[in-house]
Design an enzyme around this catalytic site. Sequence first.
Site, mmCIF file in Angstrom:
data_model
loop_
_atom_site.group_PDB
_atom_site.id
_atom_site.type_symbol
_atom_site.label_atom_id
_atom_site.label_comp_id
_atom_site.label_asym_id
_atom_site.label_seq_id
_atom_site.Cartn_x
_atom_site.Cartn_y
_atom_site.Cartn_z
ATOM 1 N N GLU A 1 0.847 -1.208 0.000
ATOM 2 C CA GLU A 1 0.000 0.000 0.000
ATOM 3 C C GLU A 1 0.866 1.235 0.000
ATOM 4 O O GLU A 1 1.994 1.216 0.455
ATOM 5 C CB GLU A 1 -0.891 0.021 1.235
ATOM 6 C CG GLU A 1 -0.213 -0.346 2.553
ATOM 7 C CD GLU A 1 1.034 0.413 2.930
ATOM 8 O OE1 GLU A 1 1.024 1.656 2.783
ATOM 9 O OE2 GLU A 1 2.025 -0.207 3.361
ATOM 10 N N GLU B 1 4.545 -0.220 1.425
ATOM 11 C CA GLU B 1 4.722 -0.402 -0.032
ATOM 12 C C GLU B 1 5.082 -1.837 -0.402
ATOM 13 O O GLU B 1 5.655 -2.050 -1.468
ATOM 14 C CB GLU B 1 5.871 0.482 -0.558
ATOM 15 C CG GLU B 1 5.615 1.931 -0.685
ATOM 16 C CD GLU B 1 6.832 2.666 -1.282
ATOM 17 O OE1 GLU B 1 7.700 2.015 -1.877
ATOM 18 O OE2 GLU B 1 6.903 3.890 -1.115
#
Lengths: 337, 337
Positions: free
Chosen positions: B162, B305
């Site tokens: 994310e 991420e």
Amino acid sequence: IDTMAADAARRRQDQLTKPRGSLGRLEEMAIKLAGMQGASAPSPDPVHILQFMSDHGVAAEGISVFPQEVTIQMLHNIARGGAAVSVMAEAIGARMEIIDLGILTDPGPVENVRSERLGFGTGNIAREPAMSEEQLVAAMNAGRSGVERALSNGARLLICGEMGIGNTTPATAVACALLDRPAIDMVGPGTGLNAEGLERKRRAVESALALHLAPGRSTLDLLARLGGFDIVATTGAYITAAQRGLPILVDGFIMSAAALAAVRLQPEVRNWMLFSHSSAEPGHRLMMEALEADPYLNLGMRLGEATGGEALVPLLRLACALHQKMATFAEAGIAEV
Amino acid sequence: IDTMAADAARRRQDQLTKPRGSLGRLEEMAIKLAGMQGASAPSPDPVHILQFMSDHGVAAEGISVFPQEVTIQMLHNIARGGAAVSVMAEAIGARMEIIDLGILTDPGPVENVRSERLGFGTGNIAREPAMSEEQLVAAMNAGRSGVERALSNGARLLICGEMGIGNTTPATAVACALLDRPAIDMVGPGTGLNAEGLERKRRAVESALALHLAPGRSTLDLLARLGGFDIVATTGAYITAAQRGLPILVDGFIMSAAALAAVRLQPEVRNWMLFSHSSAEPGHRLMMEALEADPYLNLGMRLGEATGGEALVPLLRLACALHQKMATFAEAGIAEV
């Protein structure tokens, strides 16, 4: 160490498109390698592994669950690609040189094995010195010349590994001697000793320390009395690597005893060392504390053979790829905070 | 989970030419993947990354050091290959799908980005629900269909990641709600808040919990009120992955909140999860305890991420290579102990 290169790497890390410090120790890996290599684009590649094979007379004290003939069997297994170190070397694309420093039986010519035999194993440290002064010098030189070959192959990272039945016992004895610790603080199960075996191992280390420790003995003298060909060769390799500016990735328990000895002999060698993993062998923690080292991985490994070092290599590569290839805030058009 | 395959893998590990258990958690990785994949030759490859981009209305409370426009800037940076997740995906050879679930500004068509926009960011959870029931269902479905695409590409390991400014705040709120913890136990600095920012974040989470917690509220209701499009999509992805027998590698803090939600909704999802790393975000430890998870790496990472997941992939590969390629004691002609 090139502190300018390390500082430049640190500044670059702070300009990459991520919160400062958010890659944690992956940032540290790139910065340290940059300082050691004096490079703006640090890289562990090519990785060179020196795999030292030797036997240890102290095996006669019943301090390993495996019989001593396993050393020669494992020499063939490593050379044929079936051992953990071999599988991982192939998987990570590292060059490995296997060096017979003097296992119990001369295996004769073996493909992929370099013979630098210094004897038929070491003496039993619980009853006699491990090796003569001549053997000590020859073992140091075997490590040194291994590093020279690594360098002539372009190596940018050195991993030393070892295999030899019983070798956690000399490693423990060396660590006790250098750290001024009693056997009980350092002795661990190695390949899997039960309580009875552990007791034998403790007594063997205590006998060795009682026999060989005396005021004023030098580090080299202690290495000759308590060490193994593998530990001494690695000590020589580490010192040469540091002198030649080749970064060292220190593997587990046995290699850490060599790291201790190398740093004791030449303190600046410490600056050239990265530490791959925390060994499950309990005494390893004390060695890491003495070296002010904080190993990167903690996966319960306790195999030796350079395998912990090999496990870290892909993370060093990722750290270097991030360092080189991430966009800076300026490149990405993002305002720095 | 195929317990026969896991048992067979465990037996094979005990026959490989190394002391039993000496590869530590590298053995565990291979055994777990074997059980999840029902395979004698487990492998993480192909690795598929679903990278969820979204914005979070709670950013209005001043809970991040970065302004909200950094989300769209990072979307472009990730798509162009300049972000950490992108560099690592290329380095490890993983397929990555970037999905815009509804960042603040519609970026229009962007190469390498799939648009599944559910709005223009979520509502500010400190003052209103994050999303409607319709948005919740759509976000879950975005995760589910992402997994279906991964499977149709042959994926054998799923990593969800994310990016979206402020998203540790909804993750913290979701974790507090599901673990019945006060904000103070879970709030951390995220991308690097100072004491004042941390205080604003704590108050925002407290406001959100005061507004949205009520007896009898379902996990889905709590997700809609406190979550983000990223957390909800990942929750859906994890549930579908487990249903379809696809191993899940859970990344850091935000993805762990989704893991908690998925396991709360369907407890058996836990069996399909591996956990990559311990986040430096302090509340992560509480989530790992609740999930009875012991992450493999502890490198001080706190970027999100999917980068923690990506960092573990090379070690999963080494674990599988060792499992498949090491010689057994019988093959090497070595007597087992």
